[in-house]
Design an enzyme around this catalytic site. Structure first.
Site, mmCIF file in Angstrom:
data_model
loop_
_atom_site.group_PDB
_atom_site.id
_atom_site.type_symbol
_atom_site.label_atom_id
_atom_site.label_comp_id
_atom_site.label_asym_id
_atom_site.label_seq_id
_atom_site.Cartn_x
_atom_site.Cartn_y
_atom_site.Cartn_z
ATOM 1 N N GLY A 29 0.835 -1.204 0.000
ATOM 2 C CA GLY A 29 0.000 0.000 0.000
ATOM 3 C C GLY A 29 0.867 1.249 0.000
ATOM 4 O O GLY A 29 0.519 2.265 -0.610
ATOM 5 N N SER B 221 -4.290 -1.497 0.326
ATOM 6 C CA SER B 221 -3.207 -2.345 0.845
ATOM 7 C C SER B 221 -3.738 -3.749 1.092
ATOM 8 O O SER B 221 -4.857 -3.919 1.585
ATOM 9 C CB SER B 221 -2.675 -1.770 2.162
ATOM 10 O OG SER B 221 -1.899 -2.751 2.837
ATOM 11 N N HIS C 32 -4.588 -6.992 6.870
ATOM 12 C CA HIS C 32 -5.740 -6.262 6.338
ATOM 13 C C HIS C 32 -6.904 -7.208 6.002
ATOM 14 O O HIS C 32 -6.807 -8.409 6.221
ATOM 15 C CB HIS C 32 -5.314 -5.433 5.129
ATOM 16 C CG HIS C 32 -4.454 -4.260 5.528
ATOM 17 N ND1 HIS C 32 -4.578 -3.017 4.967
ATOM 18 C CD2 HIS C 32 -3.477 -4.144 6.459
ATOM 19 C CE1 HIS C 32 -3.700 -2.182 5.532
ATOM 20 N NE2 HIS C 32 -3.021 -2.855 6.426
ATOM 21 N N ASN D 120 10.829 0.060 -9.664
ATOM 22 C CA ASN D 120 10.357 -1.317 -9.758
ATOM 23 C C ASN D 120 9.509 -1.591 -8.527
ATOM 24 O O ASN D 120 10.033 -1.828 -7.446
ATOM 25 C CB ASN D 120 11.511 -2.305 -9.847
ATOM 26 C CG ASN D 120 10.990 -3.732 -9.912
ATOM 27 O OD1 ASN D 120 9.773 -3.955 -9.938
ATOM 28 N ND2 ASN D 120 11.890 -4.695 -9.935
HETATM 29 C C1 LIG Z 1 -3.973 4.420 5.733
HETATM 30 C C2 LIG Z 1 -2.828 3.582 5.268
HETATM 31 N N1 LIG Z 1 -2.128 3.969 4.190
HETATM 32 C C3 LIG Z 1 -1.094 3.246 3.719
HETATM 33 C C4 LIG Z 1 -0.712 2.063 4.321
HETATM 34 C C5 LIG Z 1 0.459 1.311 3.791
HETATM 35 O O1 LIG Z 1 0.156 0.011 3.389
HETATM 36 P P1 LIG Z 1 1.285 -1.144 3.443
HETATM 37 O O2 LIG Z 1 1.411 -1.567 4.857
HETATM 38 O O3 LIG Z 1 0.726 -2.217 2.558
HETATM 39 O O4 LIG Z 1 2.535 -0.560 2.906
HETATM 40 C C6 LIG Z 1 -1.388 1.622 5.448
HETATM 41 C C7 LIG Z 1 -0.979 0.384 6.104
HETATM 42 O O5 LIG Z 1 -1.633 -0.235 6.862
HETATM 43 C C8 LIG Z 1 -2.478 2.395 5.942
HETATM 44 O O6 LIG Z 1 -3.124 2.015 7.041
#
Ligand SMILES: Cc1ncc(COP(=O)(O)O)c(C=O)c1O
Length: 427
Positions: A86, A214, A219, A277
């Site tokens: 994410g 994400s 999740h 990448n």
């Molecule tokens: C609001 C929000 N944005 C971005 C992210 C980033 O996702 P990731 O953990 O997959 O990098 C998260 C992660 O939980 C999030 O809660």
């Protein structure tokens, strides 16, 4: 020797058997841990992942593409581009908007309005591409960005709004889109915590110019690590695909046309933009294909748990702010949040320590007030106002586990823990 399809069938059988044997031990209230998350995948994902490894097609391919199509259909937008997290999805979204080829470009020093309470990688990518985040306060009733404060935070430099649907609760994206339209601003929805959330039957992630999700392990659904950038804009989708992989032309719609223009360069390694990448692996695609079919079932369990807790804990509403689904929305409850009202005869820490002593896992509401995080001192940003609610969230709020692995017994035990704690509070 057995042929390959026979071997695969045997692997599927054994994997099913292995997972069937994983069924948990009896739940003992106060003793058995209720963890923040439990794996949401099963033999289907594991078998597909093993099959992927055995075929040796392990880098981004058909399964990623299949998952992208399934997920885009689920959210209700034409384009989904999968990446390895994410955070990468947010970095890619911001990079696309600051790219020289962006249709409406954000330039260094331009401002992007975003909430003061979120995950750090909502905000880091804004700074990483040279833009300036403007932290705006949240509403205490939802933890989401305050629409009223957005209007006040807009300046000549404002180019975009990046709202976040925090903890599974859709923010007031309709009003945000209306503000954006009036001020000609781009909207990037960070929906990383809100897969499947809806407003009037429309999924979050389908409103903004770009949106991100994400699929991290904890999740609603997981591809182990993983994320997705969504858009309804064909040109933005092409830019997202280009920057995801080196800025080469391989995944582009018009690659043959572009290749024609540069006949002196071998089209297999022809680069027309400055990319990264951020590719996911095919194993992640394999997971996603199966997880998506389970998502709505998982969400319903989370919603049932939340309804039960809000109803049962209401007796403590003199001391606690409890959270409910706003009418017309589908809240997908990333966790179950609680705010201890300032002035309650106990501290948040006392309540959290008690719940943790009963093996109920808790977390703070992400960054708390991002303005107080030391990392923010390293880059340029702007704070809009004193962020009083973000300060309260940081000091008074937390969330505890809510996921598809929590059933009736665990749900009731949680209420019992709260009752036990409250019985010991001097009023
Ligand atoms: C609001 C929000 N944005 C971005 C992210 C980033 O996702 P990731 O953990 O997959 O990098 C998260 C992660 O939980 C999030 O809660």
């Amino acid at each position: 020797m057995r042929d390959r399809s026979e071997i695969l069938k045997e692997i599927e059988k054994l994997t099913r058997e292995y997972f069937a044997g994983r069924a948990g031990a009896r739940f003992i209230p106060g003793k058995t841990k209720i963890p923040l998350n439990v794996p949401s995948y099963d033999w289907q994902e594991a078998t597909e992942a093993i099959e992927t490894l055995l075929t040796t097609w392990v880098t981004m391919g058909k399964k990623v593409q299949r998952f992208e199509e399934m997920y885009a259909r689920y959210i209700g937008v034409p384009h989904g581009v999968m990446v390895n997290s994410g955070s990468s999805a947010n970095l890619l979204a911001m990079s696309v908007l600051t790219n020289p080829l962006a249709p409406q470009r954000i330039r260094p020093g331009d401002e992007v309005i975003t909430p003061a309470v979120t995950w750090v990688t909502t905000v880091y990518p804004i700074m990483q591409v040279g833009a300036v985040p403007v932290l705006v306060d949240v509403d205490l009733e939802s933890f989401n960005i305050s629409v009223r404060e957005i209007e006040k935070a807009i300046t000549k430099k404002t180019k975009a709004i990046m709202p976040v649907h925090l903890l599974g609760n859709p923010c007031d994206i309709g009003s945000i889109m209306e503000i954006a339209r009036r001020h000609n601003l781009i909207v990037v929805e960070d929906a990383c915590e809100s897969t499947g959330a809806e407003i009037n039957g429309r999924k979050v992630g389908s409103f903004g110019d770009l949106a991100t999700f994400s699929f991290f392990f904890s999740h609603h659904i997981t591809t182990i690590e993983g994320g997705m950038v969504m858009t309804s804009n064909d040109d933005l989708a092409e830019l997202v695909k280009s920057l995801r992989v080196f800025g080469w032309i391989r995944d582009l719609r018009n690659r043959d046309e572009v290749a024609e223009k540069y006949r002196d360069i071998d089209s297999r390694f022809l680069f027309t933009n400055i990319g990264y990448n951020l590719r996911p692996t095919e194993v992640s695609g394999a997971f996603g294909m199966h997880q998506i079919g389970k998502l709505d079932g998982f969400i319903e369990i989370r919603r049932e748990n939340a309804r039960f807790w809000t109803e049962q804990l209401r007796e403590f509403s003199d001391y606690l702010i409890l959270y409910e689904e706003r009418p017309g929305t589908r809240h997908v409850w990333f966790g179950y949040p609680v705010t201890v009202k300032p002035g309650a005869p106990f501290t948040r820490q006392e309540l959290v320590t008690f719940l943790e002593s009963k093996a109920l896992e808790t977390r703070p509401v992400f960054t708390g007030n991002l303005d107080e995080q030391p990392a923010m001192r390293l880059m340029k940003y702007r704070r809009h106002g004193d962020l009083p609610n973000a300060r309260v969230v940081q000091r008074q709020s937390f969330f505890f586990a809510n996921h598809q692995g929590i059933g009736k017994e665990e749900r009731e035990a949680v209420v019992k823990y709260f009752r036990e704690f409250m019985a010991g509070v001097k009023r």
